[in-house]
Scaffold this motif. Structure first.
Motif, PDB file in Angstrom:
ATOM      1  N   LEU A   1       0.823  -1.209   0.000  1.00  0.00           N
ATOM      2  CA  LEU A   1       0.000   0.000   0.000  1.00  0.00           C
ATOM      3  C   LEU A   1       0.858   1.261   0.000  1.00  0.00           C
ATOM      4  CD1 LEU A   1      -2.745   1.332   0.075  1.00  0.00           C
ATOM      5  CD2 LEU A   1      -2.740   1.098   2.579  1.00  0.00           C
ATOM      6  N   ALA A   2       1.939   1.247   0.764  1.00  0.00           N
ATOM      7  CA  ALA A   2       2.808   2.434   0.821  1.00  0.00           C
ATOM      8  C   ALA A   2       3.428   2.738  -0.540  1.00  0.00           C
ATOM      9  CB  ALA A   2       3.908   2.225   1.863  1.00  0.00           C
ATOM     10  N   PHE A   3       3.642   1.694  -1.364  1.00  0.00           N
ATOM     11  CA  PHE A   3       4.285   1.856  -2.670  1.00  0.00           C
ATOM     12  C   PHE A   3       3.265   1.841  -3.816  1.00  0.00           C
ATOM     13  CE2 PHE A   3       7.753   0.158  -0.061  1.00  0.00           C
ATOM     14  CZ  PHE A   3       8.835   0.929  -0.468  1.00  0.00           C
ATOM     15  N   ALA A   4       1.985   2.018  -3.531  1.00  0.00           N
ATOM     16  CA  ALA A   4       0.943   1.706  -4.511  1.00  0.00           C
ATOM     17  C   ALA A   4       0.598   2.835  -5.478  1.00  0.00           C
ATOM     18  CB  ALA A   4      -0.334   1.268  -3.792  1.00  0.00           C
ATOM     19  N   SER A   5       1.171   4.018  -5.314  1.00  0.00           N
ATOM     20  CA  SER A   5       0.797   5.108  -6.212  1.00  0.00           C
ATOM     21  C   SER A   5       1.713   5.154  -7.436  1.00  0.00           C
ATOM     22  CB  SER A   5       0.816   6.447  -5.487  1.00  0.00           C
ATOM     23  OG  SER A   5       0.084   7.405  -6.213  1.00  0.00           O
ATOM     24  N   ARG A   6       1.412   6.050  -8.341  1.00  0.00           N
ATOM     25  CA  ARG A   6       2.227   6.269  -9.539  1.00  0.00           C
ATOM     26  C   ARG A   6       2.629   7.743  -9.597  1.00  0.00           C
ATOM     27  NH1 ARG A   6       3.225   1.289 -11.075  1.00  0.00           N
ATOM     28  NH2 ARG A   6       1.634   0.179 -12.267  1.00  0.00           N
ATOM     29  N   PRO A   7       3.835   8.027 -10.085  1.00  0.00           N
ATOM     30  CA  PRO A   7       4.202   9.422 -10.328  1.00  0.00           C
ATOM     31  C   PRO A   7       3.489   9.936 -11.572  1.00  0.00           C
ATOM     32  CG  PRO A   7       5.951   7.972 -11.077  1.00  0.00           C
ATOM     33  CD  PRO A   7       4.923   7.096 -10.421  1.00  0.00           C
ATOM     34  N   ARG A   8       3.235  11.208 -11.608  1.00  0.00           N
ATOM     35  CA  ARG A   8       2.641  11.811 -12.787  1.00  0.00           C
ATOM     36  C   ARG A   8       3.627  11.758 -13.958  1.00  0.00           C
ATOM     37  NH1 ARG A   8      -2.707  12.161 -13.564  1.00  0.00           N
ATOM     38  NH2 ARG A   8      -3.769  13.002 -11.741  1.00  0.00           N
ATOM     39  N   ALA A   9       3.136  11.418 -15.133  1.00  0.00           N
ATOM     40  CA  ALA A   9       3.963  11.382 -16.340  1.00  0.00           C
ATOM     41  C   ALA A   9       3.298  12.254 -17.398  1.00  0.00           C
ATOM     42  CB  ALA A   9       4.110   9.948 -16.853  1.00  0.00           C
ATOM     43  N   ARG A  10       4.061  13.179 -17.980  1.00  0.00           N
ATOM     44  CA  ARG A  10       3.488  14.149 -18.907  1.00  0.00           C
ATOM     45  C   ARG A  10       2.861  13.476 -20.115  1.00  0.00           C
ATOM     46  NH1 ARG A  10       7.040  17.474 -21.318  1.00  0.00           N
ATOM     47  NH2 ARG A  10       5.599  19.214 -21.517  1.00  0.00           N
ATOM     48  N   MET A  11       3.525  12.467 -20.680  1.00  0.00           N
ATOM     49  CA  MET A  11       2.981  11.800 -21.856  1.00  0.00           C
ATOM     50  C   MET A  11       1.710  11.024 -21.513  1.00  0.00           C
ATOM     51  SD  MET A  11       4.279  12.418 -24.739  1.00  0.00           S
ATOM     52  CE  MET A  11       5.613  13.466 -25.289  1.00  0.00           C
ATOM     53  N   ALA A  12       1.693  10.377 -20.361  1.00  0.00           N
ATOM     54  CA  ALA A  12       0.489   9.647 -19.969  1.00  0.00           C
ATOM     55  C   ALA A  12      -0.675  10.609 -19.752  1.00  0.00           C
ATOM     56  CB  ALA A  12       0.752   8.833 -18.709  1.00  0.00           C
ATOM     57  N   ASP A  13      -0.410  11.754 -19.134  1.00  0.00           N
ATOM     58  CA  ASP A  13      -1.471  12.734 -18.926  1.00  0.00           C
ATOM     59  C   ASP A  13      -2.044  13.217 -20.261  1.00  0.00           C
ATOM     60  OD1 ASP A  13      -1.348  12.613 -16.198  1.00  0.00           O
ATOM     61  OD2 ASP A  13      -0.142  14.418 -15.946  1.00  0.00           O
ATOM     62  N   ARG A  14      -1.170  13.383 -21.244  1.00  0.00           N
ATOM     63  CA  ARG A  14      -1.634  13.879 -22.541  1.00  0.00           C
ATOM     64  C   ARG A  14      -2.352  12.794 -23.342  1.00  0.00           C
ATOM     65  NH1 ARG A  14       2.261  18.197 -25.288  1.00  0.00           N
ATOM     66  NH2 ARG A  14       2.657  19.527 -23.494  1.00  0.00           N
ATOM     67  N   LEU A  15      -1.838  11.582 -23.287  1.00  0.00           N
ATOM     68  CA  LEU A  15      -2.333  10.533 -24.182  1.00  0.00           C
ATOM     69  C   LEU A  15      -3.477   9.726 -23.601  1.00  0.00           C
ATOM     70  CD1 LEU A  15       1.125   9.287 -25.477  1.00  0.00           C
ATOM     71  CD2 LEU A  15      -0.554  10.589 -26.786  1.00  0.00           C
ATOM     72  N   VAL A  16      -3.522   9.571 -22.276  1.00  0.00           N
ATOM     73  CA  VAL A  16      -4.591   8.764 -21.670  1.00  0.00           C
ATOM     74  C   VAL A  16      -5.394   9.585 -20.673  1.00  0.00           C
ATOM     75  CG1 VAL A  16      -3.551   6.507 -22.085  1.00  0.00           C
ATOM     76  CG2 VAL A  16      -2.929   7.761 -20.036  1.00  0.00           C
ATOM     77  N   TYR A  17      -5.442  10.899 -20.923  1.00  0.00           N
ATOM     78  CA  TYR A  17      -6.362  11.794 -20.232  1.00  0.00           C
ATOM     79  C   TYR A  17      -6.059  11.969 -18.747  1.00  0.00           C
ATOM     80  CZ  TYR A  17      -8.968  10.569 -24.448  1.00  0.00           C
ATOM     81  OH  TYR A  17      -9.335  10.330 -25.755  1.00  0.00           O
ATOM     82  N   GLY A  18      -4.982  11.375 -18.234  1.00  0.00           N
ATOM     83  CA  GLY A  18      -4.716  11.432 -16.808  1.00  0.00           C
ATOM     84  C   GLY A  18      -5.757  10.707 -15.985  1.00  0.00           C
ATOM     85  N   ARG A  19      -6.553   9.827 -16.640  1.00  0.00           N
ATOM     86  CA  ARG A  19      -7.645   9.158 -15.926  1.00  0.00           C
ATOM     87  C   ARG A  19      -7.691   7.662 -16.251  1.00  0.00           C
ATOM     88  NH1 ARG A  19     -13.284  11.794 -16.461  1.00  0.00           N
ATOM     89  NH2 ARG A  19     -13.654  10.013 -15.099  1.00  0.00           N
ATOM     90  N   ASP A  20      -6.576   7.113 -16.644  1.00  0.00           N
ATOM     91  CA  ASP A  20      -6.540   5.685 -16.971  1.00  0.00           C
ATOM     92  C   ASP A  20      -6.315   4.883 -15.694  1.00  0.00           C
ATOM     93  OD1 ASP A  20      -3.861   6.567 -16.613  1.00  0.00           O
ATOM     94  OD2 ASP A  20      -3.218   4.713 -17.561  1.00  0.00           O
ATOM     95  N   MET A  21      -6.008   3.599 -15.865  1.00  0.00           N
ATOM     96  CA  MET A  21      -5.742   2.761 -14.704  1.00  0.00           C
ATOM     97  C   MET A  21      -4.249   2.520 -14.510  1.00  0.00           C
ATOM     98  SD  MET A  21      -6.878  -1.177 -13.991  1.00  0.00           S
ATOM     99  CE  MET A  21      -5.733  -1.734 -15.255  1.00  0.00           C
ATOM    100  N   ALA A  22      -3.513   2.264 -15.593  1.00  0.00           N
ATOM    101  CA  ALA A  22      -2.112   1.877 -15.473  1.00  0.00           C
ATOM    102  C   ALA A  22      -1.251   2.991 -14.893  1.00  0.00           C
ATOM    103  CB  ALA A  22      -1.564   1.448 -16.838  1.00  0.00           C
ATOM    104  N   PHE A  23      -1.472   4.242 -15.336  1.00  0.00           N
ATOM    105  CA  PHE A  23      -0.614   5.354 -14.944  1.00  0.00           C
ATOM    106  C   PHE A  23      -1.220   6.239 -13.866  1.00  0.00           C
ATOM    107  CE2 PHE A  23       0.618   4.182 -19.233  1.00  0.00           C
ATOM    108  CZ  PHE A  23       2.002   4.152 -19.162  1.00  0.00           C
TER     109      PHE A  23
END
Length: 510
Positions: free
Chosen positions: A95-117
């Motif tokens: 749980l402590a390691f369960a988040s993801r860092p923000r990635a600029r390309m993922a925010d642009r390409l998958v709306y910042g609302r996907d599951m993987a990123f």
């Protein structure tokens, strides 16, 4: 040499900036931080990782230990390179390691609302629940069996047309890409998902650009004041163009599905595609909109893109590596071919009914995933709180990389770690979804909360494709070329074979 006062002042300011930028922060009193190899001023270790970071990080771990702290630009990054460290990240302190860092390309390409990123939170939990319960359940995966078998038969047909009578080399890489794109297109969009031959080629090019961008490390992620370099290199413009084209495609697909649902609701649940299923979830959310996360069209588009990226790039990469390894290991190729041909008997093709009998084929795929882990560094995690990793203090909001590639080649836990030895998996229970989170020496799909939920979808696609290619053809390197295939790597969203795989396919019949 005379130095002007202005130049001297500038020099002092620059030296001071470099000193403070590279100075290590204190270790919070008694809390011990992981060993931190020195990097360059301002950029840290970012420019020193080279074109194949998983190999560089493996070599560094051999010197500094299984847990390291690197500064990549302004981002503190912890690297875990042992099975014990992976177990703490993905199980003990999951749980402590369960988040993801923000990635600029993922925010642009998958709306910042996907599951993987997506970062850990309610949206991520709802998205994963939808994927696990509705899209990637055993029942749903089984419902696409007909599509997988049709695409495998079509791939065999393309091999026959490309090399009639075994004359001339076949572009195996292109054939496997077409196969994986065909399966996920039909699963996501329905049997009309290919949009005809020309549409299929355009779709392939669009998703190739999408996956290339998604696997691109941008300067802005690690050194925000250098984000202008991304624009200068054309990445921002290409991302905007690709995102717009992808969004227009998905809007058309969703609108078409809604129209068909209005015209005549499909009666057979088992044959519905991902978009149909997610529109059902969307409708249900509208009816029960009291609280919770709305599963709207943006969320639908984001999850479709996730499934495409996961199901095409890593699947085709692993299949190409498997064929390449077998070409370089003819004894193993003959053994797996004998197994497949004995299981099929007098039949004219491989079906999914044959797959449970193909134990050595499963060993070949597992060994390929071990030796050629498609996502060698998995996807980065981010700590949500201060935590521990093998006794070291890891501060909140640290980026965490698990080097699954190094773990799978650790000579301390694997005999003949650098060799292709499928027999090493012969004693395993090969029905357990490739040991997802059960053996932390082998984590090609990750584990824990952020483990890949699509393993059950990917595995039968890989097994059926490889079995079909090996059943119908005997494979050789083209005459006049090298006697052994070069296995150089190319880094991207996944690490793939650098060269296009060109092989001669000689038809075989029982």
């Amino acid at each position: 040499m005379d130095v002007s006062p202005f130049a001297a002042l500038l020099l002092v300011a620059l030296v001071s900036l470099l000193f403070f930028a590279t100075r290590r922060k204190p270790s919070d009193g008694w809390r011990r931080l992981p060993p931190a190899p020195p990097g360059l001023p301002l950029l840290g270790y970012l420019p020193l990782l080279g074109p194949l970071p998983h190999r560089k990080l493996q070599a560094m771990a051999a010197k500094h230990g299984p847990v390291m702290l690197l500064r990549l630009g302004r981002v503190p990054t912890v690297v875990a390179s042992s099975a014990a460290a992976a177990q703490e990240v993905m199980k003990t302190h999951d749980l402590a390691f369960a988040s993801r860092p923000r990635a600029r390309m993922a925010d642009r390409l998958v709306y910042g609302r996907d599951m993987a990123f997506a970062p850990y939170g309610e949206h991520w939990r709802q998205s994963r629940r939808v994927c696990v319960l509705h899209l990637l359940s055993y029942r749903r995966v089984r419902s696409f069996r007909h599509a997988r078998e049709q695409e495998a038969a079509a791939m065999v047909g393309r091999v026959r047309r490309a090399s009639p009578g075994g004359r001339g080399a076949v572009n195996v890489t292109a054939l496997i890409i077409s196969y994986t794109n065909g399966i996920i297109s039909r699963a996501a969009f329905g049997d009309e998902g290919r949009f005809g031959v020309d549409g299929g080629e355009k779709l392939t090019k669009l998703f190739a650009d999408f996956e290339e961008l998604l696997g691109t490390v941008t300067f802005g992620d690690f050194v925000p004041w250098l984000a202008w370099v991304d624009a200068l290199m054309g990445l921002d413009a290409k991302a905007a163009r690709t995102s717009a084209q992808m969004d227009a495609l998905l809007e058309r697909v969703i609108a078409d599905h809604r129209q068909r649902r209005r015209d005549s609701r499909r009666e057979h649940d088992g044959h519905r595609d991902f978009v149909d299923v997610m529109l059902d979830v969307n409708d249900e959310a509208d009816k029960n909109a009291a609280g919770g996360v709305m599963f709207d069209d943006v969320a639908i588009k984001a999850i479709v893109l996730d499934t495409f990226a996961a199901a095409t790039d890593t699947t085709y990469t692993s299949l190409v590596w498997a064929m390449a390894e077998l070409i370089n290991h003819p004894r193993e190729m003959r053994r797996v071919q004998d197994e497949i041909r004995a299981a099929v008997g007098d039949g004219d093709r491989v079906t999914e009914d044959h797959l449970p009998k193909l134990r050595y084929l499963k060993c070949v795929i597992k060994e390929t995933l071990r030796l050629r882990t498609p996502l060698p560094l998995l996807l980065p995690r981010e700590t949500m709180e201060d935590t521990q990793l093998l006794g070291y203090h890891v501060p909140a909001r640290s980026r965490v990389i698990v080097n699954a590639w190094a773990i799978a080649r650790d000579p301390a836990t694997w005999d003949r770690a650098e060799e292709f030895v499928p027999e090493r998996f012969a004693g395993d229970d090969l029905t357990t979804d490739y040991l997802l989170g059960q053996d932390f020496r082998f984590v090609p799909f990750g584990a824990g909360r952020r483990g890949c939920p699509g393993v059950g979808f990917a595995v039968p696609s890989m097994e059926l494709a490889l079995a079909s290619l090996l059943y119908h053809f005997d494979w050789e390197l083209p005459a006049g070329g090298p006697s052994k295939l070069e296995m150089d790597e190319l880094n991207g969203l996944s690490v793939r074979l650098k060269a296009t795989l060109l092989l001669v396919a000689k038809p075989w019949s029982p």
